[in-house]
Design a protein around this motif. Sequence first.
Motif, PDB file in Angstrom:
ATOM      1  N   ARG A 142       0.837  -1.208   0.000  1.00 53.93           N
ATOM      2  CA  ARG A 142       0.000   0.000   0.000  1.00 53.93           C
ATOM      3  C   ARG A 142       0.874   1.262   0.000  1.00 53.93           C
ATOM      4  O   ARG A 142       1.751   1.428   0.842  1.00 53.93           O
ATOM      5  N   ALA A 143       0.612   2.126  -0.971  1.00 53.26           N
ATOM      6  CA  ALA A 143       1.324   3.406  -1.094  1.00 53.26           C
ATOM      7  C   ALA A 143       2.841   3.218  -1.130  1.00 53.26           C
ATOM      8  O   ALA A 143       3.588   3.987  -0.543  1.00 53.26           O
ATOM      9  N   LYS A 144       3.301   2.183  -1.853  1.00 51.62           N
ATOM     10  CA  LYS A 144       4.729   1.860  -1.879  1.00 51.62           C
ATOM     11  C   LYS A 144       5.382   2.103  -3.246  1.00 51.62           C
ATOM     12  O   LYS A 144       6.603   2.014  -3.363  1.00 51.62           O
ATOM     13  N   TYR A 145       4.603   2.402  -4.279  1.00 51.35           N
ATOM     14  CA  TYR A 145       5.159   2.447  -5.628  1.00 51.35           C
ATOM     15  C   TYR A 145       5.171   3.868  -6.196  1.00 51.35           C
ATOM     16  O   TYR A 145       4.247   4.652  -5.983  1.00 51.35           O
ATOM     17  N   ASP A 146       6.226   4.169  -6.955  1.00 49.04           N
ATOM     18  CA  ASP A 146       6.334   5.476  -7.604  1.00 49.04           C
ATOM     19  C   ASP A 146       5.308   5.609  -8.730  1.00 49.04           C
ATOM     20  O   ASP A 146       4.749   6.686  -8.946  1.00 49.04           O
ATOM     21  N   VAL A 147       5.109   4.519  -9.439  1.00 52.69           N
ATOM     22  CA  VAL A 147       4.179   4.517 -10.580  1.00 52.69           C
ATOM     23  C   VAL A 147       3.400   3.214 -10.591  1.00 52.69           C
ATOM     24  O   VAL A 147       3.948   2.145 -10.320  1.00 52.69           O
ATOM     25  N   CYS A 148       2.113   3.325 -10.908  1.00 48.01           N
ATOM     26  CA  CYS A 148       1.280   2.150 -11.205  1.00 48.01           C
ATOM     27  C   CYS A 148       0.828   2.272 -12.650  1.00 48.01           C
ATOM     28  O   CYS A 148       0.357   3.344 -13.077  1.00 48.01           O
ATOM     29  N   VAL A 149       1.001   1.216 -13.415  1.00 42.19           N
ATOM     30  CA  VAL A 149       0.504   1.176 -14.790  1.00 42.19           C
ATOM     31  C   VAL A 149      -0.548   0.087 -14.899  1.00 42.19           C
ATOM     32  O   VAL A 149      -0.520  -0.894 -14.155  1.00 42.19           O
ATOM     33  N   THR A 175     -13.348   2.447 -11.783  1.00 39.78           N
ATOM     34  CA  THR A 175     -12.997   1.153 -11.193  1.00 39.78           C
ATOM     35  C   THR A 175     -11.488   0.948 -11.177  1.00 39.78           C
ATOM     36  O   THR A 175     -10.904   0.526 -10.175  1.00 39.78           O
ATOM     37  N   LEU A 176     -10.846   1.264 -12.308  1.00 43.30           N
ATOM     38  CA  LEU A 176      -9.406   1.076 -12.418  1.00 43.30           C
ATOM     39  C   LEU A 176      -8.652   1.957 -11.414  1.00 43.30           C
ATOM     40  O   LEU A 176      -7.649   1.530 -10.837  1.00 43.30           O
ATOM     41  N   SER A 177      -9.151   3.157 -11.190  1.00 46.46           N
ATOM     42  CA  SER A 177      -8.510   4.051 -10.212  1.00 46.46           C
ATOM     43  C   SER A 177      -8.617   3.485  -8.800  1.00 46.46           C
ATOM     44  O   SER A 177      -7.683   3.622  -7.999  1.00 46.46           O
ATOM     45  N   GLU A 178      -9.746   2.839  -8.488  1.00 46.25           N
ATOM     46  CA  GLU A 178      -9.901   2.241  -7.162  1.00 46.25           C
ATOM     47  C   GLU A 178      -8.956   1.047  -6.987  1.00 46.25           C
ATOM     48  O   GLU A 178      -8.458   0.801  -5.889  1.00 46.25           O
ATOM     49  N   TYR A 179      -8.711   0.321  -8.064  1.00 43.74           N
ATOM     50  CA  TYR A 179      -7.750  -0.778  -8.011  1.00 43.74           C
ATOM     51  C   TYR A 179      -6.318  -0.251  -7.830  1.00 43.74           C
ATOM     52  O   TYR A 179      -5.519  -0.853  -7.099  1.00 43.74           O
ATOM     53  N   CYS A 180      -5.991   0.821  -8.538  1.00 45.02           N
ATOM     54  CA  CYS A 180      -4.588   1.206  -8.722  1.00 45.02           C
ATOM     55  C   CYS A 180      -4.060   2.286  -7.778  1.00 45.02           C
ATOM     56  O   CYS A 180      -2.917   2.182  -7.303  1.00 45.02           O
ATOM     57  N   LEU A 181      -4.831   3.317  -7.518  1.00 45.05           N
ATOM     58  CA  LEU A 181      -4.304   4.434  -6.725  1.00 45.05           C
ATOM     59  C   LEU A 181      -3.838   4.046  -5.322  1.00 45.05           C
ATOM     60  O   LEU A 181      -2.862   4.621  -4.816  1.00 45.05           O
ATOM     61  N   PRO A 182      -4.474   3.079  -4.643  1.00 46.93           N
ATOM     62  CA  PRO A 182      -3.976   2.702  -3.315  1.00 46.93           C
ATOM     63  C   PRO A 182      -2.534   2.175  -3.309  1.00 46.93           C
ATOM     64  O   PRO A 182      -1.854   2.254  -2.288  1.00 46.93           O
ATOM     65  N   PHE A 183      -2.050   1.672  -4.440  1.00 43.88           N
ATOM     66  CA  PHE A 183      -0.677   1.169  -4.513  1.00 43.88           C
ATOM     67  C   PHE A 183       0.353   2.305  -4.624  1.00 43.88           C
ATOM     68  O   PHE A 183       1.535   2.098  -4.373  1.00 43.88           O
ATOM     69  N   VAL A 184      -0.109   3.484  -5.033  1.00 44.45           N
ATOM     70  CA  VAL A 184       0.804   4.578  -5.372  1.00 44.45           C
ATOM     71  C   VAL A 184       1.125   5.434  -4.155  1.00 44.45           C
ATOM     72  O   VAL A 184       0.224   5.820  -3.403  1.00 44.45           O
ATOM     73  N   LYS A 185       2.404   5.748  -3.979  1.00 44.84           N
ATOM     74  CA  LYS A 185       2.795   6.625  -2.873  1.00 44.84           C
ATOM     75  C   LYS A 185       2.418   8.068  -3.193  1.00 44.84           C
ATOM     76  O   LYS A 185       2.257   8.441  -4.365  1.00 44.84           O
ATOM     77  N   LYS A 186       2.255   8.880  -2.170  1.00 42.70           N
ATOM     78  CA  LYS A 186       1.928  10.285  -2.356  1.00 42.70           C
ATOM     79  C   LYS A 186       3.041  10.940  -3.181  1.00 42.70           C
ATOM     80  O   LYS A 186       4.215  10.784  -2.897  1.00 42.70           O
ATOM     81  N   GLY A 187       2.637  11.662  -4.223  1.00 43.42           N
ATOM     82  CA  GLY A 187       3.596  12.261  -5.137  1.00 43.42           C
ATOM     83  C   GLY A 187       3.901  11.386  -6.337  1.00 43.42           C
ATOM     84  O   GLY A 187       4.565  11.818  -7.285  1.00 43.42           O
ATOM     85  N   GLY A 188       3.414  10.130  -6.303  1.00 46.63           N
ATOM     86  CA  GLY A 188       3.608   9.208  -7.416  1.00 46.63           C
ATOM     87  C   GLY A 188       2.490   9.330  -8.445  1.00 46.63           C
ATOM     88  O   GLY A 188       1.638  10.229  -8.363  1.00 46.63           O
ATOM     89  N   TYR A 189       2.468   8.396  -9.393  1.00 50.27           N
ATOM     90  CA  TYR A 189       1.538   8.520 -10.518  1.00 50.27           C
ATOM     91  C   TYR A 189       0.885   7.182 -10.884  1.00 50.27           C
ATOM     92  O   TYR A 189       1.498   6.123 -10.779  1.00 50.27           O
ATOM     93  N   PHE A 190      -0.348   7.295 -11.341  1.00 49.48           N
ATOM     94  CA  PHE A 190      -1.072   6.182 -11.948  1.00 49.48           C
ATOM     95  C   PHE A 190      -1.212   6.498 -13.423  1.00 49.48           C
ATOM     96  O   PHE A 190      -1.768   7.535 -13.793  1.00 49.48           O
ATOM     97  N   LEU A 191      -0.689   5.624 -14.271  1.00 45.61           N
ATOM     98  CA  LEU A 191      -0.765   5.797 -15.722  1.00 45.61           C
ATOM     99  C   LEU A 191      -1.707   4.737 -16.280  1.00 45.61           C
ATOM    100  O   LEU A 191      -1.396   3.547 -16.274  1.00 45.61           O
ATOM    101  N   ALA A 192      -2.872   5.190 -16.737  1.00 49.16           N
ATOM    102  CA  ALA A 192      -3.904   4.281 -17.252  1.00 49.16           C
ATOM    103  C   ALA A 192      -3.873   4.251 -18.776  1.00 49.16           C
ATOM    104  O   ALA A 192      -3.937   5.305 -19.423  1.00 49.16           O
ATOM    105  N   TYR A 193      -3.767   3.057 -19.327  1.00 44.70           N
ATOM    106  CA  TYR A 193      -3.797   2.881 -20.781  1.00 44.70           C
ATOM    107  C   TYR A 193      -5.259   2.814 -21.204  1.00 44.70           C
ATOM    108  O   TYR A 193      -6.004   1.956 -20.732  1.00 44.70           O
TER     109      TYR A 193
END
Length: 237
Positions: free
Chosen positions: A136-143, A152-170
């Motif tokens: 949880r909140a450990k990754y710089d980027v989630c793809v 739905t995808l944001s709910e899956y992915c954003l919890p993995f991202v650390k504050k200041g990091g990014y979620f890149l959705a294809y």
Amino acid sequence: MEELKKMLEELNIEYTDKMAEQFIVYMNGILEWNEKINLTAITNRDEFIAKHYADSLLPISMEQMKNADTVIDVGTGGGFPGVPLAIVFPDKKFVLMDSLNKRLKVIDDLCAKAGIYNVETLHGRAEDLSHIKEHRAKYDVCVSRAVANMSTLSEYCLPFVKKGGYFLAYKGPSAEEEVKTAVNAINILGGKIESYIEAFNSKIFEFNHYIVCVKKIKETPAKYPRKAGIPSKEPLK
């Protein structure tokens, strides 16, 4: 091999013979395993290079990706976009997550054969794994190229991202509409759409895909993601 080199050159990727060989070994392995396990509907090699490799590599020029040390790929399937990105960025750590363990075993096997050593696999569902402290909140980027709407995808992915990091959705051609309907959900989850949509305009490959870049500006509330199945059945609004 010629089509692969065209792709790498068009994307301005400085590649070595070793990298080119890794792409070939992984593709051949996926197509061979595909006869036993459903990994991809794409069996033509030129189409594979365009729709799996070129598409996976869309964010390579983005500063968000260049500056990352740790990247998680949620719903990786046959290893996309995680494996192609790992080949191009051998100095970064990639964690490829999927709910189907037999896919991950194939990825492990093929990465070993191709000499791709910066990839780890993680078995489970995003709704469960992102509540675990070590993820949880450990990754710089989630793809993610997973098939789900943006909320739905944001709910899956954003919890993995650390504050200041990014979620890149294809995303495909419906990206703009999906983003509009997901703005509030992204805000609830601690994100903010930073660079609205990045498109890839290719002279060689014919597809219309986008990267939606979401910055994590605050911690995701502890209750998210909700229990398995709920994010897809009842997307946040």
